[in-house]
Design a protein around this motif. Structure first.
Motif: not given
Length: 147
Positions: A98-106
């Motif tokens: 989840e963190e790796a995935t959301l990092s791309r939005i951030f």
């Protein structure tokens, strides 16, 4: 990787930097362009956004590891390859995914839809690999500790 690159060039969906800079031409009078917008990371890769590669790879990795180990909970720490001295600790494979995935939005390089679809694709590929290639060896004695 074959699956996500095939999808990227099939759908050819723009990245946030293009959408924001070119908002005057998106057919929606409510959006305003920002010709100077740059993502937080400064650069965006030149390939299409959809689906998000980090999401595909992270979800696939999570799914395979949970399948092999039989559990999601697993304490581990990873070191950043781009930020010297930065470590991230996780209590589960799904938290890291989840963190790796959301990092791309951030970072400003993906839309949420890129990532939701990427996770789905990664899990589907992982399921196929687990079901068809990561099967127990025939005749193997599971009590043997010399694996």
């Amino acid at each position: 990787m074959i699956a996500f690159y095939d999808a990227k060039y099939t759908y050819n969906f723009w990245r946030p930097v293009t959408a924001i800079r070119d908002a005057a031409n998106d057919g929606n009078p409510e959006t305003l362009p920002d010709p100077n917008f740059l993502p937080e990371v400064g650069n965006t890769t030149p390939d299409p956004a959809y689906p998000g590669a980090h999401a595909v790879i992270s979800a696939a990795g999570e799914s395979v590891l949970v399948s092999i180990l039989g559990k999601n909970h697993f304490d581990f720490t990873v070191t950043s390859e781009v930020l010297a001295g930065v470590n991230r600790s996780f209590k589960s494979f799904s938290a890291a995914d989840e963190e790796a995935t959301l990092s791309r939005i951030f970072a400003g390089v993906h839309f949420r839809s890129d990532l939701a679809t990427g996770q789905k694709l990664g899990r589907e590929v992982a399921d196929f690999v687990v079901d068809n290639f990561l099967t127990p060896a025939h005749g193997r004695d599971d009590s043997d500790n010399d694996r």
